[in-house]
Design an enzyme around this catalytic site. Structure first.
Site, PDB file in Angstrom:
ATOM      1  N   THR A 157       0.868  -1.174   0.000  1.00 10.21           N
ATOM      2  CA  THR A 157       0.000   0.000   0.000  1.00 10.21           C
ATOM      3  C   THR A 157       0.902   1.220   0.000  1.00 10.21           C
ATOM      4  OG1 THR A 157      -1.251   1.293   1.568  1.00 10.21           O
ATOM      5  CG2 THR A 157      -0.189  -0.603   2.450  1.00 10.21           C
ATOM      6  N   GLU A 202      -5.411  -3.119   3.066  1.00  9.24           N
ATOM      7  CA  GLU A 202      -5.307  -3.780   4.371  1.00  9.24           C
ATOM      8  C   GLU A 202      -6.546  -4.582   4.747  1.00  9.24           C
ATOM      9  OE1 GLU A 202      -4.439  -0.689   3.667  1.00  9.24           O
ATOM     10  OE2 GLU A 202      -2.897   0.107   4.990  1.00  9.24           O
ATOM     11  N   LYS A 208      -6.146  10.307  -4.219  1.00 11.99           N
ATOM     12  CA  LYS A 208      -6.497   9.116  -4.974  1.00 11.99           C
ATOM     13  C   LYS A 208      -6.947   9.518  -6.366  1.00 11.99           C
ATOM     14  CE  LYS A 208      -7.198   4.619  -4.082  1.00 11.99           C
ATOM     15  NZ  LYS A 208      -8.046   3.662  -3.412  1.00 11.99           N
ATOM     16  N   TRP A 222      -2.802   5.905  -5.941  1.00 11.15           N
ATOM     17  CA  TRP A 222      -2.409   6.902  -4.959  1.00 11.15           C
ATOM     18  C   TRP A 222      -1.344   7.856  -5.481  1.00 11.15           C
ATOM     19  CZ3 TRP A 222      -5.565   7.471  -1.218  1.00 11.15           C
ATOM     20  CH2 TRP A 222      -6.162   6.380  -0.582  1.00 11.15           C
TER      21      TRP A 222
HETATM   22  P1  ADP Z   1      -8.260  -0.069  -3.075  1.00 13.98           P
HETATM   23  O1  ADP Z   1      -7.445  -1.013  -3.865  1.00 13.98           O
HETATM   24  O2  ADP Z   1      -9.575  -0.621  -2.631  1.00 13.98           O
HETATM   25  O3  ADP Z   1      -8.375   1.234  -3.766  1.00 13.98           O
HETATM   26  P2  ADP Z   1      -6.422   1.209  -1.240  1.00 13.98           P
HETATM   27  O4  ADP Z   1      -5.802   0.647  -0.018  1.00 13.98           O
HETATM   28  O5  ADP Z   1      -5.553   1.611  -2.372  1.00 13.98           O
HETATM   29  O6  ADP Z   1      -7.463   0.125  -1.703  1.00 13.98           O
HETATM   30  O7  ADP Z   1      -7.335   2.449  -0.858  1.00 13.98           O
HETATM   31  C1  ADP Z   1      -8.219   2.397   0.235  1.00 13.98           C
HETATM   32  C2  ADP Z   1      -8.827   3.766   0.494  1.00 13.98           C
HETATM   33  O8  ADP Z   1      -9.603   4.170  -0.630  1.00 13.98           O
HETATM   34  C3  ADP Z   1      -9.786   3.798   1.642  1.00 13.98           C
HETATM   35  O9  ADP Z   1      -9.137   3.853   2.887  1.00 13.98           O
HETATM   36  C4  ADP Z   1     -10.563   5.064   1.318  1.00 13.98           C
HETATM   37  O10 ADP Z   1      -9.843   6.240   1.658  1.00 13.98           O
HETATM   38  C5  ADP Z   1     -10.687   4.990  -0.184  1.00 13.98           C
HETATM   39  N1  ADP Z   1     -11.957   4.341  -0.533  1.00 13.98           N
HETATM   40  C6  ADP Z   1     -12.174   3.048  -0.844  1.00 13.98           C
HETATM   41  N2  ADP Z   1     -13.469   2.820  -1.116  1.00 13.98           N
HETATM   42  C7  ADP Z   1     -14.121   3.991  -0.945  1.00 13.98           C
HETATM   43  C8  ADP Z   1     -15.487   4.418  -1.061  1.00 13.98           C
HETATM   44  N3  ADP Z   1     -16.457   3.602  -1.435  1.00 13.98           N
HETATM   45  N4  ADP Z   1     -15.752   5.727  -0.790  1.00 13.98           N
HETATM   46  C9  ADP Z   1     -14.783   6.589  -0.440  1.00 13.98           C
HETATM   47  N5  ADP Z   1     -13.484   6.249  -0.318  1.00 13.98           N
HETATM   48  C10 ADP Z   1     -13.153   4.970  -0.569  1.00 13.98           C
END
Ligand code: ADP
Length: 542
Positions: free
Chosen positions: A186, A331, A438, A443
């Site tokens: 991450t 995570e 994001k 990221w």
């Molecule tokens: P992913 O692969 O699911 O994007 P990451 O660990 O890269 O996982 O990112 C996780 C973060 O993305 C969360 O902690 C949150 O800040 C944001 N996020 C994920 N899903 C949502 C959602 N439905 N609405 C708003 N933010 C979200």
């Protein structure tokens, strides 16, 4: 005294997922899109055989239990074979994010001490600048053909040759369900990425949980388009859950442009699409330019970032696609919540969309609590706001070689998401305490951009915040205090080559000072509020 009479020592492993998929759903397929209307097809039974062949060949290359085998690949059938071969042989699958800047890729390969890297020929250029710095890599496995001189003296094997020479009789070892199966890094909020290591048990339980009807309800009738990359949290677990449900998997390879994805949906009658909001927005835009037929799609899921209401409404009104939003993070394996509206709410009403805009409703197996700045747990009243903390069998409790105590609170994972939860387990996210942006599901570290900008000769200090963006959900805005003469274009130019080009801000605001908190940190809440109130003068460079 009474004891359980169940076979509680039966291990929940990826090997049993593989066995179920190959035996019970041996005829289900993984279909890989060539982007030109043609595709490659492989049955789950064949995936099982090739996984054995690959595991046997990797053993010959010296891969042992616990060794890390990395993949630098798009979504396709070979990647799926590796998804099973590596964990089932007792090694650990490390999926590398092909969108990472070279320095981070180098860092995570060295940090994970990857022994073998399986790489798509088309992605060799990503390894070229870093290959000489990869200390632990003893062999590469090349999918396709390309110029491997960029890899230096390390032996390179052809994936196809390994499959041909590997034994289909390979016997899977018995594994402890708690042993490591795969890993994914991450983004660190303040710098280096952190390694999350999934176990066999966590993968199994997560896969089961995601099949519940109040998550995706996947069945043998489903044809799941795996848009979310397999290098991103195990493609949200779809490669594993599909072997339990018998759903066919549609793999888009590198063809993630909306028109190619829609061609694939139409050709293969996809029923379930999982993607970040940026992809959904792209599909919607495509629908304004040409006729698109999404009538086969019974459900869409969106996650990774908040989906705008207009997008949910338009996808439903124009294309009949009902998107359910989910929440999760690397995570959390990732599924922690899915925003299926409550029973009594009528479909298609504005109220229904209110519910569907929640980040999710807590999924069985995950526990959640909201904690204020002092660490005090808040009521489930839908209003009390604090940091979201989670725990459960597929939630990380530590990071690989990184104790990161700031990420945990009495055994709960601190998500860095700020929000509230109501008395029925629906939660929403109003802010993020982690200092990252994001963009299109990937990221951008604001701290990295700030440090870089602070090194520019004409910059006194710079703070970077995420601002809403229609296409990418969020994009960086650099708020810069100058000490010399320069333009936004020159600053963007200065950043070229130092970070990935898509990470360079296109929004710039020159300010007289960056607001600070009581302890002298950049106060980004204030900057965000000023931006929202239209008080910042923003120039766009592209
Ligand atoms: P992913 O692969 O699911 O994007 P990451 O660990 O890269 O996982 O990112 C996780 C973060 O993305 C969360 O902690 C949150 O800040 C944001 N996020 C994920 N899903 C949502 C959602 N439905 N609405 C708003 N933010 C979200």
């Amino acid at each position: 005294m009474i004891n359980s009479t169940m076979q509680d020592d039966f291990p929940l492993t990826i090997t049993s997922i593989l066995e179920h998929g190959t035996r019970v759903f041996g005829r289900s397929e993984v279909i890989t899109w060539n982007g030109d209307g043609t595709s490659r097809r492989e049955t789950y039974a064949e995936v099982g055989v090739n996984a054995k062949r690959l595991a046997s060949a990797l053993t010959t290359l010296g891969v042992e239990a616990g060794d890390r085998v990395a993949t630098l690949c798009w979504n396709h059938q070979e990647h799926l074979e590796a998804y099973y071969a590596v964990p089932c042989m007792g090694a650990v699958l490390h999926t590398l994010n092909l969108r990472l800047p070279a320095a981070q890729l180098e860092h995570i390969i060295n940090h994970a001490e990857d022994k073998v890297v399986i790489v798509d020929a088309s992605l060799l250029p990503l390894l070229a600048p870093i290959a000489s710095a990869l200390k632990s890599v003893e062999a590469y496995v090349l999918i396709g053909s390309g110029d491997t001189s960029v890899l230096g003296d390390v032996p390179v094997h052809s994936y196809a040759d390994l499959i041909a020479s590997g034994s289909p009789e390979f016997v899977w070892p018995e594994l402890d369900e708690r042993s490591p199966a795969s890993m994914c890094y991450t983004s660190g909020t303040t710098g280096d990425p952190k390694g999350v290591v999934y176990s066999h048990r966590s993968t199994y339980l997560h896969a089961l949980a995601t099949l519940a009807t109040n998550v995706t309800g996947g069945t043998e009738a489903d044809r799941v388009l795996v848009i979310v990359p397999m290098f991103h949290v195990n493609a949200w677990g779809i490669p594993f859950s599909s072997f339990l449900s018998g759903s066919t998997q549609l793999m888009p390879g590198p063809f993630l442009m909306p028109d190619k994805l829609v061609d694939f949906v139409e050709a293969e009658k996809a029923t379930l699409l999982s993607a970040v909001p940026t992809i959904w927005a792209g599909i919607l835009q495509l629908g304004e330019k040409r006729d698109i037929d999404l009538s086969s799609v019974r459900m869409g899921t969106s996650g990774g970032a908040a989906i705008p209401r207009s997008l949910l409404e338009a996808m439903q009104a124009r294309h009949g696609v009902r998107i359910i939003q989910g929440w999760g993070m690397t995570e959390t394996s990732p599924v922690g919540g899915m925003a299926h509206p409550p029973l009594e709410v009528e479909r298609g009403t504005p109220e229904e969309f209110d519910w569907r805009l929640k980040a999710g409703r807590l999924v069985a197996g995950v526990q959640m609590r909201i904690v204020d700045d002092e660490g005090v747990e808040q009521p489930w009243d839908g209003e009390s706001v604090g940091e979201i903390e989670v725990r459960g069998p597929w939630i990380t409790g530590a990071y690989h070689l990184d104790s990161a105590p700031e990420k945990f609170h009495d055994g709960w994972l601190r998500t860095g998401d700020i929000g509230a939860i109501d008395d029925r387990g629906y939660f929403s996210i109003s802010d993020r305490s982690k200092d990252v942006i994001k963009s299109g599901g990937e990221w951008i570290s604001s701290v990295e951009l700030e440090n870089l900008l602070a090194g520019a000769p004409s910059v006194l200090e710079a703070a970077v915040i995420g601002i809403p963006d229609e296409k990418w959900t969020e994009r960086p805005l650099a708020c810069v205090v100058l000490k010399g003469d320069t333009t936004p274009e020159q600053l963007a130019e200065y950043m070229q080559g130092k970070v990935a080009s898509w990470q360079i801000p296109e929004n710039w605001s020159f300010v007289s000072e960056v607001p600070k908190t009581s302890v002298g940190k950049f106060d980004k809440k204030v900057l965000r509020a000023r931006y929202a109130a239209g008080e910042l003068d923003v120039t766009r460079t592209r």
